[in-house]
Write an enzyme that holds these catalytic residues in place. Structure first.
Site, PDB file in Angstrom:
ATOM      1  N   ASP A 327       0.517   1.162   0.925  1.00  0.00           N
ATOM      2  CA  ASP A 327       1.221   2.037  -0.021  1.00  0.00           C
ATOM      3  C   ASP A 327       0.250   3.103  -0.489  1.00  0.00           C
ATOM      4  OD1 ASP A 327       2.698   3.248  -2.029  1.00  0.00           O
ATOM      5  OD2 ASP A 327       3.551   1.370  -2.753  1.00  0.00           O
ATOM      6  N   ARG A 329       1.029   5.754  -2.373  1.00  0.00           N
ATOM      7  CA  ARG A 329       1.518   6.500  -3.529  1.00  0.00           C
ATOM      8  C   ARG A 329       0.567   6.401  -4.712  1.00  0.00           C
ATOM      9  NH1 ARG A 329       7.444   3.932  -3.711  1.00  0.00           N
ATOM     10  NH2 ARG A 329       6.136   2.124  -3.215  1.00  0.00           N
TER      11      ARG A 329
END
EC number: 4.1.99.12
Length: 397
Positions: A327, A329
């Site tokens: 991930d 983000r």
């Protein structure tokens, strides 16, 4: 193990040296860093004696232009794109190699009266041009040195030297910790410097606000830009969110295939629609639509990840095979947008505990996690199970 950024800044302001480490997946090294404005022959001698690396001077593009410092090479093939200029010595030096003369060259580089003609080329000081935006654009020691100087209120230039062990090998974290202890030097990470800047600087700008009628109801749509990249984000606001009470919020990462085309590989589209419908029912809330396609890896890389999933990899393995974290983000920009909207206490529509931690890391308070589970489909059962098993999502499958 590491010191706080504030502690390092205090030492730098006193003319001391600090150690700065970068990511283990990047160069995985530590550098001595000092402020160029306060450089002395003694500091140079310390760096070359105990660091043993190349002494370089990170500067801004403005210094390079004023002193006509051209790139060292016309075609930079360095894996990290380190922006060396031609090396220099000040014209007042002899060989230019002594600690005293290297300090003189650095001091004169910062002298506002200096001109390009005041420096011989090549020389023994190696200027490096930091990217505008600093570590928020490039997570390197070059940018870290200039950022630290600016945070200290000093001239935007630093002096750096890689730290090499006595046996000639690069010093890694255990070696660097021992070095920091031996010489009583503060030690920080570029990762922490990035977090510090994101936390203390305003990076978003509210650009435009309109009324947006949708199939779910009418919202105020507020568009945002940010100073880190070209991505534009949008907040859909319903009702009065300025009461101070916890507000229902969905932070939704862009998914073109799911949100627009109705892809059954994921649950993104149904989550987006369900969140808008729930906010409309409550009469108050925010849907923040972040342009973070594919958990931050971008549209084409997401499609490449899908291709790998067709070959038997799961969603996490596919990202990693492409060279990305599971991930990618970051929630700093989203948190700043929510703060710009006046929010502090959130009822967060999410199944992802990491999203809660990510937002709370920027001084937002999540008072309640509101589940947002969609019925699983045959095409996304494996995907959802991987999110539970490997990403910690809270789903009942």
């Amino acid at each position: 193990m590491f010191h706080r950024i504030e502690e390092a800044l205090e030492d730098l302001k006193q003319g001391k040296v600090v150690i700065v480490c970068d990511d283990e997946n990047r160069e995985n090294e530590g550098d001595f860093i000092a402020l160029a404005e306060y450089i002395t022959p003694e500091t140079i001698n310390f760096m070359i004696t105990h660091g043993r690396g190349l002494v370089c001077v990170p500067i801004t593009e403005g210094y390079a232009e004023r002193l006509q410092l051209e790139p060292m090479v016309s075609h930079n093939t360095d894996s990290h794109h380190t922006a060396f200029t031609v090396s220099i010595d000040h014209v007042s030096t002899t060989t230019g190699i002594s600690a005293h003369e290297r300090a003189t060259t650095i001091q004169q580089l910062l002298n506002p009266a200096s001109k390009g003609a005041d420096f011989n080329r090549p020389g023994h000081i190696f200027p490096l041009i930091a990217k505008e935006g600093g570590v928020l654009r490039r997570a390197g020691h070059t940018e870290a040195a200039v950022d630290l100087a600016q945070l200290c209120g000093a001239e935007p230039a630093g002096v750096i030297c890689e730290i090499i062990n006595e046996d000639g090998a690069m010093a890694r974290v255990p070696d660097l910790l021992q070095c920091a202890k031996q010489f009583d030097i503060k030690m920080i990470t570029i990762e922490d410097l990035i977090a510090y800047r994101r936390h203390h600087e305003t990076l978003v700008t509210r650009e435009v606000e309109i009324t947006l009628p949708t199939d779910f109801g009418t919202f105020q749509a507020i568009g945002y830009s940010n100073s880190l990249d070209t991505k534009e984000h949008i907040a859909l606001v319903k009702g009065d969110i300025s009461t101070g009470e916890p507000v229902l919020v969905r932070v939704h990462s862009e998914c073109l295939t799911g949100d627009v085309f109705g892809s059954c590989r994921c649950d993104c589209g149904p989550q987006l629609h369900a969140a808008l419908a729930q906010i409309e029912r409550e009469g108050k809330g925010v849907l923040l639509y972040m342009r973070q396609e594919g958990r931050g890896i971008g549209l084409l890389n997401k499609l490449r990840a899908y291709k790998l999933q067709e070959e038997g990899f799961d969603t996490v393995e596919a990202n990693e095979k492409l060279g990305f974290p599971a991930d990618l983000r970051d929630y700093g920009i989203g948190a700043q947008i929510l703060k710009d909207l006046g929010l502090q206490h959130l009822r967060l529509l999410t199944n992802n505990p990491r999203k809660i931690a990510g937002l709370q890391g920027y001084d937002l308070t999540v008072t309640e996690r509101v589940p947002l589970q969609m019925p699983a489909k045959e095409e996304n059962k494996t995907y959802l199970q991987t999110k539970v098993n490997k990403l910690g999502h809270l789903l009942n499958l």
